[in-house]
Design a protein around this motif. Structure first.
Motif, short mmCIF file in Angstrom:
data_model
loop_
_atom_site.label_atom_id
_atom_site.label_comp_id
_atom_site.label_asym_id
_atom_site.label_seq_id
_atom_site.Cartn_x
_atom_site.Cartn_y
_atom_site.Cartn_z
N LEU A 225 0.82 -1.21 0.00
CA LEU A 225 0.00 0.00 0.00
C LEU A 225 0.86 1.26 0.00
N GLY A 226 2.12 1.15 0.40
CA GLY A 226 3.01 2.29 0.35
C GLY A 226 3.35 2.93 1.68
N TYR A 227 2.86 2.38 2.79
CA TYR A 227 3.24 2.91 4.09
C TYR A 227 4.73 2.63 4.33
N GLY A 228 5.40 3.56 4.99
CA GLY A 228 6.85 3.46 5.09
C GLY A 228 7.37 2.60 6.21
N ALA A 229 6.61 2.46 7.27
CA ALA A 229 7.10 1.72 8.43
C ALA A 229 5.94 1.05 9.16
N LEU A 230 6.27 -0.03 9.81
CA LEU A 230 5.30 -0.76 10.63
C LEU A 230 5.82 -0.79 12.05
N TRP A 231 5.06 -0.19 12.96
CA TRP A 231 5.42 -0.11 14.38
C TRP A 231 4.62 -1.17 15.13
N ILE A 232 5.33 -1.99 15.91
CA ILE A 232 4.66 -3.10 16.59
C ILE A 232 4.80 -2.97 18.10
N ALA A 233 3.75 -3.40 18.78
CA ALA A 233 3.74 -3.35 20.24
C ALA A 233 4.40 -4.61 20.81
N GLU A 234 4.76 -4.52 22.08
CA GLU A 234 5.22 -5.69 22.82
C GLU A 234 4.26 -5.90 23.98
N LEU A 235 3.40 -6.91 23.84
CA LEU A 235 2.36 -7.15 24.83
C LEU A 235 2.76 -8.30 25.74
N LEU A 236 2.44 -8.17 27.01
CA LEU A 236 2.65 -9.27 27.94
C LEU A 236 1.78 -10.44 27.50
N GLY A 237 2.41 -11.57 27.21
CA GLY A 237 1.68 -12.70 26.69
C GLY A 237 1.70 -12.81 25.18
N GLY A 238 2.22 -11.78 24.51
CA GLY A 238 2.35 -11.81 23.06
C GLY A 238 3.77 -12.16 22.66
N LYS A 239 4.05 -12.04 21.39
CA LYS A 239 5.38 -12.38 20.89
C LYS A 239 6.43 -11.37 21.35
N GLU A 240 7.61 -11.89 21.64
CA GLU A 240 8.75 -11.02 22.00
C GLU A 240 9.03 -10.10 20.82
N SER A 241 9.29 -8.83 21.09
CA SER A 241 9.27 -7.83 20.02
C SER A 241 10.39 -7.97 19.01
N LEU A 242 11.58 -8.36 19.41
CA LEU A 242 12.66 -8.48 18.44
C LEU A 242 12.47 -9.72 17.56
N VAL A 243 12.00 -10.80 18.16
CA VAL A 243 11.67 -11.98 17.36
C VAL A 243 10.54 -11.66 16.39
N ASN A 244 9.53 -10.98 16.85
CA ASN A 244 8.42 -10.61 15.98
C ASN A 244 8.89 -9.69 14.86
N SER A 245 9.81 -8.79 15.16
CA SER A 245 10.37 -7.91 14.12
C SER A 245 11.05 -8.73 13.04
N ALA A 246 11.80 -9.77 13.45
CA ALA A 246 12.49 -10.62 12.48
C ALA A 246 11.48 -11.32 11.57
N ILE A 247 10.38 -11.79 12.16
CA ILE A 247 9.34 -12.45 11.37
C ILE A 247 8.80 -11.50 10.31
N LEU A 248 8.51 -10.27 10.71
CA LEU A 248 7.91 -9.30 9.80
C LEU A 248 8.91 -8.84 8.74
N LEU A 249 10.16 -8.71 9.10
CA LEU A 249 11.18 -8.30 8.13
C LEU A 249 11.37 -9.36 7.05
N THR A 250 11.22 -10.64 7.43
CA THR A 250 11.39 -11.69 6.42
C THR A 250 10.23 -11.74 5.44
N GLY A 251 9.13 -11.10 5.77
CA GLY A 251 7.98 -11.09 4.88
C GLY A 251 7.89 -9.86 4.01
N THR A 252 8.88 -8.97 4.11
CA THR A 252 8.84 -7.71 3.38
C THR A 252 10.21 -7.44 2.75
N GLU A 253 10.23 -6.45 1.83
CA GLU A 253 11.47 -6.12 1.14
C GLU A 253 11.92 -4.68 1.37
N ARG A 254 10.97 -3.77 1.56
CA ARG A 254 11.31 -2.36 1.71
C ARG A 254 10.82 -1.77 3.03
#
Length: 304
Positions: free
Chosen positions: A44-73
């Motif tokens: 869609l053209g948005y420049g960045a994706l900001w993600i929360a770190e929730l207690l009981g959710g995915k650890e934020s750096l691991v989750n960032s790695a997951i999201l980075l592997t699904g994107t190119e820019r």
């Protein structure tokens, strides 16, 4: 980060663009579904994706790695990584590894979180500014011997004067949350012209006042119980009367932008005019499908 490397802030601003997306849902979704959502945001053209770190959710750096592997820019940023969730050396090594592996598409947002969210982790909640300063001291002393062509930018979750000043002194800038354009103007004044300023803006794509405010109040209820946000709002002139009953109409309308896409775009412009470099919009949607639909509708006016 290594003492001999500095962040190219102009390059960071260019990568993230003027508008991004803030989502907490991705910490509770499957990796496959999260990657698809991130890819859609990128398309869609948005420049960045900001993600929360929730207690009981995915650890934020691991989750960032997951999201980075699904994107190119798309830039992935933590909004925020709770400093009580990992020690300073782990934050350095994790953030540096993500920056190197993604070609500089990672921003480390750090925050002290809130006492009710820290106690379940088994920690005592310290004085916010002093605790963050100590953590940053430890980060700057942490060794990192792996390749690092370009260090990641780091921003601090900051609302009030002392933390904003620390963000200007010890980071590339500040990520502000649950704020108004008036707060953005004040934050810019405190940060000065050289720091990155990234406010979050919650949005409801609905023109019906009753429905929009009901959705907004449901979202705001959690935050109106947290002293850090209440103290920030009080400093901006809001009173306890505004916090009662889920929030006065005036407070709800100030915190959550609702209406048609053009109205919401007007609120985002107000943040930019007040001094924001990048605004991350948070659609208050029931699920990822509705969120994606809202981002599709907003993209033509937000990214024009």
């Amino acid at each position: 980060m290594p003492n001999n490397q500095t962040v190219d802030l102009a390059a960071v601003k260019q990568r993230i663009g003027k508008v991004g997306v803030w989502l907490s849902l991705l910490g509770q979704e499957s990796a496959e579904r999260s990657r698809r959502a991130a890819a859609t945001i990128e398309e869609l053209g948005y420049g960045a994706l900001w993600i929360a770190e929730l207690l009981g959710g995915k650890e934020s750096l691991v989750n960032s790695a997951i999201l980075l592997t699904g994107t190119e820019r798309l830039v992935v940023a933590t909004g925020i990584a709770n400093i009580y969730a990992r020690d300073a050396a782990a934050a350095v090594s994790g953030a540096n590894a993500l920056a190197e592996a993604s070609g500089g598409r990672f921003v480390l947002g750090l925050g002290v979180s809130h006492a009710p969210l820290v106690a379940p982790r088994g920690h005592d909640y310290g004085k916010p500014v002093e605790t963050m300063r100590t953590y940053l001291d430890a980060m700057d002393k942490a060794p990192y011997d792996a390749p690092l062509p370009e260090p990641p930018a780091r921003v601090l979750a900051a609302l009030r004067t002392r933390m904003l000043r620390l963000a200007a002194e010890r980071a590339q800038g500040a990520h502000t949350y649950f704020v108004t354009p008036e707060h953005t103007a004040r934050a810019r004044e405190i940060l000065g012209p050289g720091s990155l300023l990234v406010p979050e803006q919650a949005v409801v794509l609905s023109t019906g006042p009753d429905r929009a405010r009901a959705i907004a109040r449901d979202y705001m209820a959690f935050y109106l119980k947290l002293p850090n946000y209440l103290n920030s709002l009080r400093e901006m002139g809001w009173t306890d009367d505004d916090f009662a009953g889920g929030g006065s109409d005036a407070l709800v309308d100030a915190i959550v932008a609702w209406g048609d896409p053009e109205t919401i775009a007007g609120r985002v412009r107000a943040h930019h005019e007040a001094g924001a470099d990048h605004v991350c919009v948070q659609p208050l949607a029931r699920d990822l499908d509705e969120c994606s639909d809202h981002l599709h509708q907003l993209a033509p006016v937000l990214l024009a």
